[in-house]
Design a protein around this motif. Structure first.
Motif, PDB file in Angstrom:
ATOM      1  N   SER A  81       7.264   0.652   7.549  1.00  0.00           N
ATOM      2  CA  SER A  81       6.934   1.985   8.050  1.00  0.00           C
ATOM      3  C   SER A  81       5.550   2.442   7.622  1.00  0.00           C
ATOM      4  CB  SER A  81       7.971   2.998   7.552  1.00  0.00           C
ATOM      5  OG  SER A  81       7.779   3.310   6.185  1.00  0.00           O
ATOM      6  N   GLY A  82       5.028   1.868   6.541  1.00  0.00           N
ATOM      7  CA  GLY A  82       3.755   2.307   5.997  1.00  0.00           C
ATOM      8  C   GLY A  82       3.888   3.241   4.824  1.00  0.00           C
ATOM      9  N   ALA A  83       5.115   3.570   4.424  1.00  0.00           N
ATOM     10  CA  ALA A  83       5.319   4.422   3.251  1.00  0.00           C
ATOM     11  C   ALA A  83       5.015   3.647   1.977  1.00  0.00           C
ATOM     12  CB  ALA A  83       6.759   4.924   3.218  1.00  0.00           C
ATOM     13  N   ALA A  84       4.580   4.366   0.947  1.00  0.00           N
ATOM     14  CA  ALA A  84       4.529   3.769  -0.378  1.00  0.00           C
ATOM     15  C   ALA A  84       5.971   3.493  -0.790  1.00  0.00           C
ATOM     16  CB  ALA A  84       3.861   4.715  -1.368  1.00  0.00           C
ATOM     17  N   SER A  85       6.251   2.277  -1.210  1.00  0.00           N
ATOM     18  CA  SER A  85       7.638   1.825  -1.319  1.00  0.00           C
ATOM     19  C   SER A  85       7.997   1.449  -2.747  1.00  0.00           C
ATOM     20  CB  SER A  85       7.873   0.646  -0.377  1.00  0.00           C
ATOM     21  OG  SER A  85       7.566   1.039   0.959  1.00  0.00           O
ATOM     22  N   LEU A  86       9.002   2.131  -3.256  1.00  0.00           N
ATOM     23  CA  LEU A  86       9.476   1.948  -4.624  1.00  0.00           C
ATOM     24  C   LEU A  86      10.831   1.255  -4.605  1.00  0.00           C
ATOM     25  CD1 LEU A  86       9.629   2.538  -7.714  1.00  0.00           C
ATOM     26  CD2 LEU A  86      10.499   4.812  -7.109  1.00  0.00           C
ATOM     27  N   GLY A  87      10.941   0.161  -5.317  1.00  0.00           N
ATOM     28  CA  GLY A  87      12.205  -0.536  -5.442  1.00  0.00           C
ATOM     29  C   GLY A  87      12.854  -0.234  -6.786  1.00  0.00           C
ATOM     30  N   VAL A  88      14.128   0.148  -6.741  1.00  0.00           N
ATOM     31  CA  VAL A  88      14.914   0.363  -7.959  1.00  0.00           C
ATOM     32  C   VAL A  88      16.166  -0.503  -7.812  1.00  0.00           C
ATOM     33  CG1 VAL A  88      15.991   2.050  -9.487  1.00  0.00           C
ATOM     34  CG2 VAL A  88      14.034   2.729  -8.071  1.00  0.00           C
ATOM     35  N   PRO A  89      16.102  -1.760  -8.215  1.00  0.00           N
ATOM     36  CA  PRO A  89      17.213  -2.685  -7.949  1.00  0.00           C
ATOM     37  C   PRO A  89      18.478  -2.263  -8.664  1.00  0.00           C
ATOM     38  CG  PRO A  89      15.615  -3.666  -9.448  1.00  0.00           C
ATOM     39  CD  PRO A  89      15.007  -2.404  -8.943  1.00  0.00           C
ATOM     40  N   HIS A  90      19.593  -2.571  -7.991  1.00  0.00           N
ATOM     41  CA  HIS A  90      20.901  -2.236  -8.566  1.00  0.00           C
ATOM     42  C   HIS A  90      21.785  -3.476  -8.573  1.00  0.00           C
ATOM     43  CE1 HIS A  90      24.540  -0.411  -9.657  1.00  0.00           C
ATOM     44  NE2 HIS A  90      24.943   0.064  -8.493  1.00  0.00           N
ATOM     45  N   MET A  91      22.294  -3.863  -7.412  1.00  0.00           N
ATOM     46  CA  MET A  91      23.219  -4.988  -7.351  1.00  0.00           C
ATOM     47  C   MET A  91      22.556  -6.291  -6.924  1.00  0.00           C
ATOM     48  SD  MET A  91      26.746  -3.256  -5.961  1.00  0.00           S
ATOM     49  CE  MET A  91      27.755  -4.466  -6.816  1.00  0.00           C
ATOM     50  N   VAL A  92      21.368  -6.195  -6.310  1.00  0.00           N
ATOM     51  CA  VAL A  92      20.659  -7.390  -5.856  1.00  0.00           C
ATOM     52  C   VAL A  92      19.198  -7.290  -6.287  1.00  0.00           C
ATOM     53  CG1 VAL A  92      22.179  -7.869  -3.905  1.00  0.00           C
ATOM     54  CG2 VAL A  92      20.249  -6.329  -3.597  1.00  0.00           C
ATOM     55  N   SER A  93      18.557  -8.437  -6.430  1.00  0.00           N
ATOM     56  CA  SER A  93      17.170  -8.491  -6.878  1.00  0.00           C
ATOM     57  C   SER A  93      16.221  -8.047  -5.763  1.00  0.00           C
ATOM     58  CB  SER A  93      16.807  -9.912  -7.307  1.00  0.00           C
ATOM     59  OG  SER A  93      15.420 -10.009  -7.595  1.00  0.00           O
ATOM     60  N   LEU A  94      15.123  -7.410  -6.160  1.00  0.00           N
ATOM     61  CA  LEU A  94      14.067  -7.033  -5.218  1.00  0.00           C
ATOM     62  C   LEU A  94      12.778  -7.796  -5.490  1.00  0.00           C
ATOM     63  CD1 LEU A  94      14.573  -3.152  -5.117  1.00  0.00           C
ATOM     64  CD2 LEU A  94      15.464  -4.881  -3.540  1.00  0.00           C
ATOM     65  N   GLU A  95      12.844  -8.776  -6.348  1.00  0.00           N
ATOM     66  CA  GLU A  95      11.658  -9.576  -6.653  1.00  0.00           C
ATOM     67  C   GLU A  95      11.176 -10.302  -5.399  1.00  0.00           C
ATOM     68  OE1 GLU A  95       9.855  -9.702  -9.325  1.00  0.00           O
ATOM     69  OE2 GLU A  95      11.152  -8.433 -10.562  1.00  0.00           O
ATOM     70  N   GLY A  96       9.878 -10.254  -5.163  1.00  0.00           N
ATOM     71  CA  GLY A  96       9.272 -10.983  -4.057  1.00  0.00           C
ATOM     72  C   GLY A  96       9.353 -10.301  -2.707  1.00  0.00           C
ATOM     73  N   VAL A  97       9.976  -9.116  -2.636  1.00  0.00           N
ATOM     74  CA  VAL A  97      10.074  -8.422  -1.350  1.00  0.00           C
ATOM     75  C   VAL A  97       8.771  -7.711  -1.010  1.00  0.00           C
ATOM     76  CG1 VAL A  97      11.389  -6.731  -0.005  1.00  0.00           C
ATOM     77  CG2 VAL A  97      12.556  -8.174  -1.667  1.00  0.00           C
ATOM     78  N   GLY A  98       8.005  -7.333  -2.039  1.00  0.00           N
ATOM     79  CA  GLY A  98       6.701  -6.727  -1.785  1.00  0.00           C
ATOM     80  C   GLY A  98       6.598  -5.254  -2.122  1.00  0.00           C
ATOM     81  N   ALA A  99       7.528  -4.715  -2.896  1.00  0.00           N
ATOM     82  CA  ALA A  99       7.483  -3.296  -3.263  1.00  0.00           C
ATOM     83  C   ALA A  99       6.154  -2.956  -3.923  1.00  0.00           C
ATOM     84  CB  ALA A  99       8.627  -2.968  -4.219  1.00  0.00           C
ATOM     85  N   HIS A 100       5.673  -1.745  -3.667  1.00  0.00           N
ATOM     86  CA  HIS A 100       4.452  -1.290  -4.327  1.00  0.00           C
ATOM     87  C   HIS A 100       4.693  -1.004  -5.800  1.00  0.00           C
ATOM     88  CE1 HIS A 100       3.642  -0.179   0.007  1.00  0.00           C
ATOM     89  NE2 HIS A 100       2.692  -1.027  -0.292  1.00  0.00           N
ATOM     90  N   ALA A 101       5.946  -0.755  -6.162  1.00  0.00           N
ATOM     91  CA  ALA A 101       6.341  -0.601  -7.563  1.00  0.00           C
ATOM     92  C   ALA A 101       7.813  -0.946  -7.682  1.00  0.00           C
ATOM     93  CB  ALA A 101       6.097   0.825  -8.055  1.00  0.00           C
ATOM     94  N   LEU A 102       8.184  -1.514  -8.821  1.00  0.00           N
ATOM     95  CA  LEU A 102       9.575  -1.794  -9.147  1.00  0.00           C
ATOM     96  C   LEU A 102       9.892  -1.114 -10.467  1.00  0.00           C
ATOM     97  CD1 LEU A 102      10.052  -5.618  -8.366  1.00  0.00           C
ATOM     98  CD2 LEU A 102      11.075  -3.694  -7.135  1.00  0.00           C
ATOM     99  N   TRP A 103      10.894  -0.252 -10.452  1.00  0.00           N
ATOM    100  CA  TRP A 103      11.342   0.410 -11.675  1.00  0.00           C
ATOM    101  C   TRP A 103      12.766  -0.028 -11.976  1.00  0.00           C
ATOM    102  CZ3 TRP A 103      10.030   6.241 -10.372  1.00  0.00           C
ATOM    103  CH2 TRP A 103       8.642   6.397 -10.304  1.00  0.00           C
ATOM    104  N   PRO A 104      13.105  -0.275 -13.223  1.00  0.00           N
ATOM    105  CA  PRO A 104      14.481  -0.649 -13.536  1.00  0.00           C
ATOM    106  C   PRO A 104      15.460   0.499 -13.366  1.00  0.00           C
ATOM    107  CG  PRO A 104      13.187  -0.446 -15.541  1.00  0.00           C
ATOM    108  CD  PRO A 104      12.226  -0.347 -14.397  1.00  0.00           C
TER     109      PRO A 104
END
Length: 227
Positions: free
Chosen positions: A180-203
């Motif tokens: 969509s073009g939004a700044a994208s934050l990943g906060v993983p819970h049940m599945v990994s978000l590694e390698g998806v391309g999030a602009h930030a990953l927070w635990p």
């Protein structure tokens, strides 16, 4: 005049705002077993963040002899019953951050592939006016991982998607936010978000602030992701 650092925050629901995935998994397992099949945890994890229509087809392949619409209605009702009896199972820090956004005057949207009747139920159970806009699975032109739900939310909010931050817990949802073009934050819970391309990953969202969310947009711009 420069644009504000953060025009809107777009929240995924299941697994991001509320810890409802265990509710879904319990309902899914019971449904498949009632039809003589088996459903294990690994199969359930493959459906996290998937459009409900796609999930319904997986249950049909597992032996559930119901129409796609009937499966969606059945599971939605089962999870809504859990919300009604047990209340909202907030993800850590989610309620506090959402309340801070509202106090700061930042626009918010709930962007979920769950049905609207479930999304509005969750919103109504929150003890403050949490969202300006809800875009649910039955509202979206195309489901996640397509960008449509996030683009529809920003259009309804009257903001440029590039000035918004989207929060997601699943690869499918994160792909939709990124597309969509939004700044994208990943906060993983049940599945990994590694390698998806999030602009930030927070635990976790616990202890995070509006300023922290604004920094996600800044990080996206510094990476050249602002279109």
């Amino acid at each position: 005049m420069t644009s504000p650092p953060l025009s809107a925050v777009l929240w995924d629901m299941d697994g991001t705002l509320v810890d409802s995935e265990p509710y879904w998994i319990t309902a899914e397992t019971a449904l498949v077993e009632d039809h003589g099949g088996t459903w294990d945890h690994e199969q359930a994890l493959q459906l996290v963040g998937l459009a409900l229509e796609d999930s319904a087809r997986a249950f049909q392949h597992a032996g559930v002899r119901m129409s796609t619409g009937a499966i969606i209605d059945h599971l939605t009702s089962a999870v809504m019953t859990r919300f009604a009896t047990d209340g909202i199972p907030w993800r850590p820090g989610a309620r506090e951050l959402l309340a801070e956004l509202r106090e700061a005057g930042v626009k918010t949207a709930l962007v979920t592939m769950s049905m609207r009747r479930m999304a509005t139920t969750v919103a109504d159970l929150i003890d403050f006016d949490a969202f300006d806009v809800i875009v649910a699975g039955d509202d979206a032109n195309r489901p996640k991982p397509f960008p449509d739900p996030y683009l529809q939310a920003c259009e309804a909010l009257g903001v440029d998607v590039a000035d918004a931050v989207a929060i997601e817990d699943s690869p499918n949802g994160l792909r939709a936010a990124l597309a969509s073009g939004a700044a994208s934050l990943g906060v993983p819970h049940m599945v990994s978000l590694e390698g998806v391309g999030a602009h930030a990953l927070w635990p976790t969202l616990a202890g995070r602030t509006v300023s922290d969310l604004a920094s996600v947009r800044t990080a996206r711009d510094h990476r050249g992701g602002h279109r």
